[in-house]
Design a protein around this motif. Structure first.
Motif, PDB file in Angstrom:
ATOM      1  N   UNK A  73       0.830  -1.211   0.000  1.00 25.27           N
ATOM      2  CA  UNK A  73       0.000   0.000   0.000  1.00 25.27           C
ATOM      3  C   UNK A  73       0.862   1.257   0.000  1.00 25.27           C
ATOM      4  N   UNK A  74       1.956   1.234   0.770  1.00 24.66           N
ATOM      5  CA  UNK A  74       2.785   2.427   0.915  1.00 24.66           C
ATOM      6  C   UNK A  74       3.616   2.720  -0.332  1.00 24.66           C
ATOM      7  N   UNK A  99     -11.906  -1.164   0.419  1.00 22.84           N
ATOM      8  CA  UNK A  99     -11.263   0.064   0.890  1.00 22.84           C
ATOM      9  C   UNK A  99      -9.999  -0.294   1.663  1.00 22.84           C
ATOM     10  N   UNK A 100      -8.853   0.103   1.142  1.00 23.46           N
ATOM     11  CA  UNK A 100      -7.581  -0.139   1.802  1.00 23.46           C
ATOM     12  C   UNK A 100      -7.081   1.121   2.485  1.00 23.46           C
ATOM     13  N   UNK A 101      -6.565   0.962   3.696  1.00 17.67           N
ATOM     14  CA  UNK A 101      -6.030   2.083   4.464  1.00 17.67           C
ATOM     15  C   UNK A 101      -4.665   1.668   5.006  1.00 17.67           C
ATOM     16  N   UNK A 146      -2.214   6.349   3.413  1.00 12.35           N
ATOM     17  CA  UNK A 146      -2.695   5.905   2.106  1.00 12.35           C
ATOM     18  C   UNK A 146      -4.152   5.468   2.220  1.00 12.35           C
ATOM     19  N   UNK A 147      -4.959   5.901   1.279  1.00 11.07           N
ATOM     20  CA  UNK A 147      -6.335   5.410   1.139  1.00 11.07           C
ATOM     21  C   UNK A 147      -6.479   4.905  -0.294  1.00 11.07           C
TER      22      UNK A 147
END
Length: 809
Positions: A308-309, A359-361, A398-399
């Protein structure tokens, strides 16, 4: 003929319809879990549904397995884990089973299980078991695998008279799933025959369209399972001894890493007392270019679970704990006696996850300590400390929203805050990756902004955009992309950007095969055409075009070549290292060719030749290089590889040094030789001894007189500048040596003992007249750094810990 055509069309139609219908495996619950020993004599395997009928998707498509090579898979579950048994029929004499380290495939057959608890066609958890007994695992998103993720699960392998058997236990702590009473998961099985490099899947995969995640079957029948408390402790202790130039330092550390499942889908990773003492040496190189030399990340915390990052390319983890950003300012009569080259990381935390709706956070946060250099007054003898890096915070948010099983929109922000009068940085990016419903075309777009607060309080804002459209299906594919970055865009406080200030247009076309031809398993031809401009001023800087070919034969030998031509005049605004100046070269042709023989053979070899030439009046530069890397699989447990790389650049031209604030260029000969040796002995799947060695030598010798740069970008020798006129001799003799001996033992699930010995030599001077062997003698005369470290890490599952506590009460 018409009947054959009709039959072929009907077969293709039936196969395409079948590929669209997902297979279903209905799992059954067990009250007594199996013993994971590779022996399928547990009662639960007697009356369990069998998944079979595997279909080939590589290198050919649609073939089925003969009866004596069939695959049969069974599954069961209880309140703690998923259980899998696979019988992979084969001739045991033909099964390849090279031993390897975790997550490295090597020359071994494998069986793969893919679970997708959200059944979203995007986010997979993959588990591999090799015929050698080794394991691999990965998190995957839209087909991109992250093998840095490591879970703790059980497997066993047995070789039989008619094949090999895999038995697996995948505990729920390794998965992220909802708390629903009845669940349906995405499911896929794959098998590879290494001797053919052929791969088969339980649910058919169409490799010509989309990624493999879209072609999962379904796992049904899961009832009444609940996500466990996902709390894992990794206590560790490490000791290190460093010896350099007759000085010996020792250090002892006790620390703790933690993984905690905050919710069903979100996990916290924290290194509370970081220890990176076993990170390897960087492979140093002589850098004559205008851009920094970047090294790969070797610290496990920063490589695991960072997908994600990494969105938008704004995160380069080596910035956290890298060299100080400040410089020393010695007063009159002062000298610097101690200047640290790294900053200590105090702690680091990652929180990441994704909801069932896509939805990824992700949140990343790290602190580094205040770091000082020591200066001494040569007259009074007094010492003082000067801050070269203040207490600092590194943060990422991050979203990422996924939809339609193939698309996503992301928002990412990175921030670096340094206390006191030091530079701060903030970068924000909005990203879109959109694929149409039929997975035939993809559009990507990015808009990013950087905002820098400088030491003097001034602020600088920069922008970057990119857009592309690409055909992503079939044999023939093409794409067009535009990339723009202004002169103020800067992400290098927490990211990596080699250069800014560009305005580029890129076009690419390719043709690839998905089924074997008469002589080849596959081949691909790619071509490109690029136009480059500056963003400011908006001027043309160059263009290039080229073609590349790559193919694999039926006997699994791979070969290829490429040619690239920078046509016409090329205007390099970065080589002069001065604003508003450029260096002109023209008509540069580069070419290379390589061959990689079949690694399945006991002896294999990789070889490459490459060259470069300028078709430019008055310039006679010629470059030639080659690499040869033989490898011997002495046994299935012992692999030895040697690599020799040599490159000679004759009468190359480039920046040499500064003279009275003026850029001085030179014509130079450069020789670079790299020797590498690597060996690995696996005692078994849990014990491995590895050795890596690298010697790098690069020699640069300038011709006289040197050049100055004219306003039109051309070079002139009219001023007759000699090396003796300069303050610093630009000739370079650069040499470095690294040796790394590592023993790793997994003495319990997820628990490791790692013993490491390293040594390193380094030397750089202007003795460019010295040859290879004389330089080696000089290198050996330098002080050598010896490092020995021992680290023990233990895996503790909170759930198992509670059980032990209850049993003892």
């Amino acid at each position: 003929m018409k009947y054959y055509t009709a039959l072929l069309f009907l077969s293709c139609f039936i196969y395409s319809i079948a590929a669209q219908n997902k297979k279903v495996y209905t799992i059954s619950r067990t009250e007594k879990p199996p013993v994971i020993d590779g022996i399928l004599n547990d009662k639960l395997w007697e009356n369990t549904q069998i998944a079979t009928g595997f279909i080939q998707f590589r290198p050919d498509i649609g073939n089925t397995l003969p009866e004596n090579e069939r695959t049969e898979v069974k599954m069961s579950y209880d309140n703690n884990a998923i259980y899998i048994a696979a019988y992979l029929y084969d001739d045991p004499k033909l099964i390849m089973r090279q031993f390897n380290t975790r997550d490295n495939f090597g020359q071994a057959d494998f069986f793969e299980v893919v679970l997708n608890p959200n059944n979203d066609g995007i986010n997979d958890t993959k588990f591999y078991v090799f015929s050698s007994g080794n394991q691999a695992d990965a998190l995957a998103s839209s087909g991109d695998n992250d093998f840095s993720w490591n879970a703790v699960w059980d497997s066993a392998v047995k070789i039989k008279d008619d094949g090999w058997v895999v038995e697996m236990r995948i505990p729920y702590r390794t998965l992220r799933f909802s708390n629903k009473n009845v669940q349906t998961w995405g499911l896929q099985f794959q098998r590879q025959f290494r001797r053919y490099r052929s791969q088969y899947s339980w649910n058919p995969i169409d490799v010509t369209v989309g990624n493999s995640s879209l072609y999962h079957g379904e796992l049904r029948g899961l009832k009444g399972i609940k996500p466990p408390t996902r709390l894992i402790f990794y206590p560790f202790t490490s000791g290190i001894i460093n010896s350099f130039d007759n000085k010996t330092d020792t250090d002892f550390t006790v620390g703790l890493d933690v993984k905690y499942g905050i919710t069903e889908n979100f996990t916290l990773d924290a290194t509370l007392i970081p220890d990176f003492s076993q990170a390897g040496f960087d492979n140093l190189e002589l850098n004559l270019g205008p851009f920094e030399l970047a090294f790969s990340e070797q610290r496990q915390f920063f490589t695991e679970g960072v997908d994600l990052f990494n969105k938008g390319g704004l995160f380069f983890s080596r910035r956290v704990g890298s060299a100080p950003t400040g410089n020393t300012s010695p007063n009159t009569n002062e000298i610097v006696v101690d200047s640290p080259n790294i900053v200590k990381v105090l702690n680091a935390v990652k929180v990441s996850g994704r909801t069932k709706k896509g939805l990824g956070v992700g949140v990343f946060n790290a602190f580094t300590e205040r770091t000082t250099a020591s200066l001494k007054d040569t007259i009074t003898g007094q010492f003082r400390e000067e801050v070269v890096e203040p207490f600092s915070n590194y943060n990422i948010v991050v979203i990422d929203k996924q939809f339609n099983q193939n698309s996503s929109v992301s928002l990412i922000n990175t921030n670096v805050s340094r206390s006191g009068s030091f530079r701060d940085a903030n970068v924000t990016g909005l990203l879109a990756d959109i694929t149409n419903k039929s997975n035939t075309y993809n559009i990507e777009g990015q808009v990013k902004m950087s905002h820098i607060t400088n030491i003097d309080g001034t602020k600088t804002t920069g922008y970057s955009t990119s857009a592309s459209i690409e055909k992503t299906h079939g044999n023939f594919r093409y794409g067009i992309a535009h990339n723009y970055t202004d002169a103020n865009y800067d992400i290098n406080d927490l990211g990596l950007l080699f250069r800014n200030n560009f305005n580029n247009l890129d076009i690419d076309v390719s043709y690839r095969t998905f089924t074997p031809t008469k002589k080849l398993n596959n081949y691909r031809i790619s071509s490109w055409f690029n136009i480059r401009r500056l963003a400011s001023p908006n001027v043309y800087t160059g263009g290039n075009t080229g073609i590349q070919y790559r193919a694999t034969t039926k006997s699994l030998h791979t070969f290829g070549s490429s040619v690239n031509f920078d046509f016409g005049k090329q205007y390099d605004y970065f080589e002069p290292r001065q604003e508003n100046q450029f260096f002109v070269f023209e008509n540069r042709l580069t070419a290379d060719a390589f061959i990689s023989s079949n690694y399945n053979n006991i002896f294999a070899i990789d070889a490459e030749i490459r060259g470069r030439r300028f078709f430019e009046t008055g310039r006679y530069s010629k470059d030639f290089g080659f690499n040869i890397a033989p490898r011997v699989r002495v046994t299935d447990k012992f692999l030895l590889t040697y690599s020799f790389d040599s490159e000679k650049r004759k009468k190359d031209r480039g920046y040499a040094t500064k003279f009275n604030d003026e850029s001085i260029f030179g014509e130079r000969d450069r020789i670079t030789i790299i020797n590498r040796i690597s060996g690995r002995y696996n005692f078994n799947p849990l014990n491995a001894l590895t050795l890596t060695f690298r010697h790098y030598w690069s020699n640069v010798k300038y011709y006289e007189p040197l050049y100055t740069l004219q306003e039109n970008g051309r070079l002139t020798q009219e001023r007759g500048i000699l090396i003796t006129d300069l303050e610093d001799d630009p000739n370079i003799n650069f040499s470095t040596w690294n040796l790394d001996l590592n023993y790793s033992w997994q003495f319990a699930p997820g628990s490791f003992l790692t013993a490491l010995y390293r040594n390193q030599l380094f030397n750089s001077n202007d003795a460019s007249t010295l040859g290879f062997y004389d330089t080696l003698d000089t290198l050996f005369a330098q002080p050598i750094q010896h490092t020995f470290s021992l680290r023990i890490q233990y895996f503790i599952d909170y759930n198992n810990l509670i059980k032990v506590v209850k049993q003892t009460i």
